[in-house]
Each structure stands twice: as C-alpha cells, then as structure tokens.
Motif scaffolding. Sequence first.
Motif, PDB file in Angstrom:
ATOM      1  N   MET A 280       9.215  26.639  14.336  1.00 51.06           N
ATOM      2  CA  MET A 280       7.788  26.675  14.050  1.00 51.06           C
ATOM      3  C   MET A 280       7.342  28.075  13.659  1.00 51.06           C
ATOM      4  N   ALA A 281       7.892  29.087  14.337  1.00 52.06           N
ATOM      5  CA  ALA A 281       7.507  30.466  14.043  1.00 52.06           C
ATOM      6  C   ALA A 281       7.794  30.816  12.587  1.00 52.06           C
ATOM      7  N   GLU A 282       8.988  30.457  12.100  1.00 55.31           N
ATOM      8  CA  GLU A 282       9.300  30.766  10.700  1.00 55.31           C
ATOM      9  C   GLU A 282       8.392  29.994   9.757  1.00 55.31           C
ATOM     10  N   ALA A 283       8.175  28.715  10.054  1.00 55.50           N
ATOM     11  CA  ALA A 283       7.359  27.892   9.163  1.00 55.50           C
ATOM     12  C   ALA A 283       5.931  28.424   9.054  1.00 55.50           C
ATOM     13  N   LEU A 284       5.372  28.904  10.170  1.00 62.86           N
ATOM     14  CA  LEU A 284       3.993  29.388  10.141  1.00 62.86           C
ATOM     15  C   LEU A 284       3.886  30.811   9.619  1.00 62.86           C
ATOM     16  N   TRP A 285       4.852  31.649   9.953  1.00 64.81           N
ATOM     17  CA  TRP A 285       4.765  33.045   9.542  1.00 64.81           C
ATOM     18  C   TRP A 285       5.272  33.271   8.120  1.00 64.81           C
TER      19      TRP A 285
END
Length: 364
Positions: A280-285
């Motif tokens: 999720m962190a990669e997808a959002l950032w």
Amino acid sequence: MGAFRIVLRFRHSDLFRIQTNSGHSGSWAGAHPEIVSCANKFWWPAGTKWEDRLASEPGTGQLNPLHPKTFGVMINVLENVASIFPENFFHSGGDEILPACWKSDSLIQSFLSTGGTLSEVLEKFINFVFPFIVALDKTAIYWEDVILDNEIKVDPSYLYPEYTIFQSWKNGTESTKKIVQAGYRVIVSSSDYYYLDCGHGGFLGNDSLYDQPPEIQKAAGGGSWCSPFKTWQTVYNYDITEGLTEEEKELVLGGEVALWSEQADGTVLDARLWPRTSAMAEALWSGNRDETGKKRYAEATDRLNEWRHRMVNRGIGAEPIQPLWCLQNPGMCNTVHAYNSGDDEENVTLSTGSVGSKGFADSS
C-alpha cells in the motif's frame, strides 16, 4: 479504549488516536457502567433477527449521550488525551451504532416515546464532542457511518468540513465519492481491499457453518464477513481515487490498512502486516501505474520480494510472497497469460497489457 493508527498519505504519514466513540464502547462500562447502554449483554439474543442484534460481534456497549454523567466523563478523557498526545487529529469513531442497543436503554426509550429519534441521539453526541475537539485545536475524524448510515446518521451541516475528516470503510469507492461530494476530506480504508484481518475464518465458538460442505462454506466466505484474504496484489492494485473528478481527488488524503485484533495478536502481527502494508505504501506514495498508465504489479513483485527479505534480516517476521526458489530463478514464477474466468485451458488468452520486465503479464 483507544488504538494508535498510522495513516499512509500520498507524501507522508500521520499518527492519530481513536479515543471517543458512541459505538464500540463496552470497555467504558468497567469504570462507568451507568453511561453505557447494553453493556455486557449477549450480542445477538436468541429468537431475534440479525437487524435486532445488540452488537455486530461479541462485546456490547454504546455510550449513552442522554445520561447526565456521560459528557462530564468525556470532558475529562478528552482533556487528558489532548495533554498527552500532540497530534493534530482526534478520531472520534462513530461506526456501527446499532438501534437495538440504544433502544434497550430506559433513558433512550423515554426520549423515543416523546417523538425523538435515534439520529437525534447521535446528534447530541456529535454536537457536544465535535466543538470540544475543535476547541482543543484538533481536527475531528469520524467513520463514514456518521453521515452515511442507513438508520442512524447526522445532518452534515453539524460538521464543518474545515474541521472534519471522514474515514471510509464500506462500499469501496462509492462511499469515498459520497464523502468528497459532500465537501469533506477522506481517508480510505475500504474493507474490500485494506482490511488485513479478513479471510481467516470467524471466531464464533459454535458456528454451524463449519459443519457444512466445503462449497457452502466457500459461498459464505469461510465464516469471515470480509473474505477473501486481501493479498498484497489486491492491496497494491486498488485505485482509491477511481471515479473521482480531479477536484474531488484533492480531498482524498490517503489510505489506511486496518488489522482488527479479534484473531490477531503480537504472535502474528508482523506476518499479518508485512509486506502487504508495504504494498500500500508504494501504491500511495509512488503510484501503482507506469508512465503509460499500465498497472505495474509485475515489477513490484520483484521489489516487494527483495524488501520482504530485508525486513526478515532486520528481525521483522514478514510473510513470504513467493518461494525462495522464485527469487533464485528470476522470471520462472511469472506468467504470460491473463486471467480468464473460464475453466477450459484452451480459452486462456494472452494479456493485452504490457509484459513485465521478467515476463509477468501486466494489464491496465
């Protein structure tokens, strides 16, 4: 009574605390039983319909805004928490307020008998807590139920958008759309994509579902209300602003994964959280699409695999996403075929999307 939460936003993360909540408040009865409706009752009494349950799962109790002591207790709690935690946000809950629980309380029964409504009971709670949170120089966060619930909700005019954020958890992007259309900022926590506790079965001790044939259990989600298990790919591929206008997208602050603790504790915490939260962190950032607009979970597989092993080397018990053999043999665990719902192998078609750097079929 409260829980720390980390929200991954598009460029940074924030820490805030859930403290006050009109629903899910059974623990308050340990110190102040008089201000909690239906505390310590059996959650779904025999002979009643599902809509007449006292709670959505075992553990009953909702704060009673009509009791004269309720707000005095809440003032003390709010002031105490604000003095300890410097965060700019204060989560005031508001999810899963059930009619039957409040209706079982004699004070609320009297109020209803004079023409009052349960939504007005919630309004009394909001009208007291919200101004107090704002006076503490904090932004209030509420679950979407406060304005979107089918039975108990408040008029949005009671909550000023500049001081209010809503957190969505039901109906995917549909709820997000309704919240931003009302002019509010939103944190996305869709149970269809971001609930990491899903897919592990239920925890009721005598659930007869598990005595049924496997096909019936499967149709019922295996006893887990939010099945299936949310794979890292499911988390990664979720577009939290899908269907929104550019103006509406500006109101989406970011997303939060949720790991509820009915069947999770410290012994499984690392594996349930990681590396799915990293996805999720990669997808959002960084986004989950490449410069051409194609989903890039192919290359993300390689990155996440390496990242998972780094976490393990640092003592974090992150679960594996592939066998070690796949890491030792790049490309051999990928596929060049797109998903096809047919059972006939001859009907499987090649992906129309781009092929990932190591042969994984990538689609838009």
